[in-house]
Enzyme design. Structure first.
Site, short mmCIF file in Angstrom:
data_model
loop_
_atom_site.label_atom_id
_atom_site.label_comp_id
_atom_site.label_asym_id
_atom_site.label_seq_id
_atom_site.Cartn_x
_atom_site.Cartn_y
_atom_site.Cartn_z
N HIS A 51 -7.92 17.43 -2.26
CA HIS A 51 -7.97 18.18 -1.04
C HIS A 51 -6.92 19.08 -1.16
CE1 HIS A 51 -8.04 18.55 3.32
NE2 HIS A 51 -9.48 17.95 3.30
N PHE A 52 -6.81 20.41 -1.40
CA PHE A 52 -7.33 20.87 -2.12
C PHE A 52 -6.70 20.98 -4.17
CE2 PHE A 52 -9.32 21.83 2.61
CZ PHE A 52 -10.04 21.71 1.76
#
Length: 150
Positions: A51-52
């Site tokens: 993420h991410f």
């Protein structure tokens, strides 16, 4: 102002452990009123893997979970269980959640929660998470306490 509460003391108030403990220290509180805590956000957090990739951002739902854990600590400090028992606080509801600021590795999230109401085993609180003086997220949180044997 009360003495700060370190992670070892937090472990006596919350059942959460790595990788899901999201409160590092309590810096101030007043029982049945408010609590201020800290979450140091580092690149070592397991959620940053996905993420991410290349743009690590703390998921908003985990900011809310950090606020919920701060609420559970305040509730635990405010009400004593029977001898040989402890309270387990269940996240029971959330309203008015808003996300205002991206949280990234290196940020220190200041969690501020205030008791809005308590009736029997239900606790209503308002929480706000800040990075410095910038509001990152806010929400109204509801938890239900269950007294269990240790």
């Amino acid at each position: 102002m009360n003495e700060s509460i370190d992670i070892n003391q937090i472990f006596t108030l919350l059942p959460h452990r790595y990788p899901f403990i999201l409160v590092d220290r309590v810096i101030d509180y007043k029982v049945m009123e408010y609590l201020i805590a800290i979450k140091n956000v580092t690149i070592n957090e397991n959620f940053f893997t996905g993420h991410f990739p290349g743009n690590p951002i703390m998921p908003g739902v985990l900011m809310l979970e950090a606020l919920a854990q701060a609420c559970a600590i305040l509730a635990s400090l405010s009400r004593q269980p029977k001898e040989g028992h402890e309270f387990l606080h269940y996240f029971a509801g959330i309203d008015n959640a808003r996300f205002k600021q991206v949280v990234t590795p290196g940020d220190q999230l200041r969690l501020e929660v205030r008791l809005a109401g308590q009736k029997r085993d239900f606790w209503r609180m308002h929480g706000e998470a800040y990075i410095g003086d910038k509001l990152a997220c806010s929400a109204d949180l509801l938890s239900a306490a269950k007294e269990i044997k240790k």
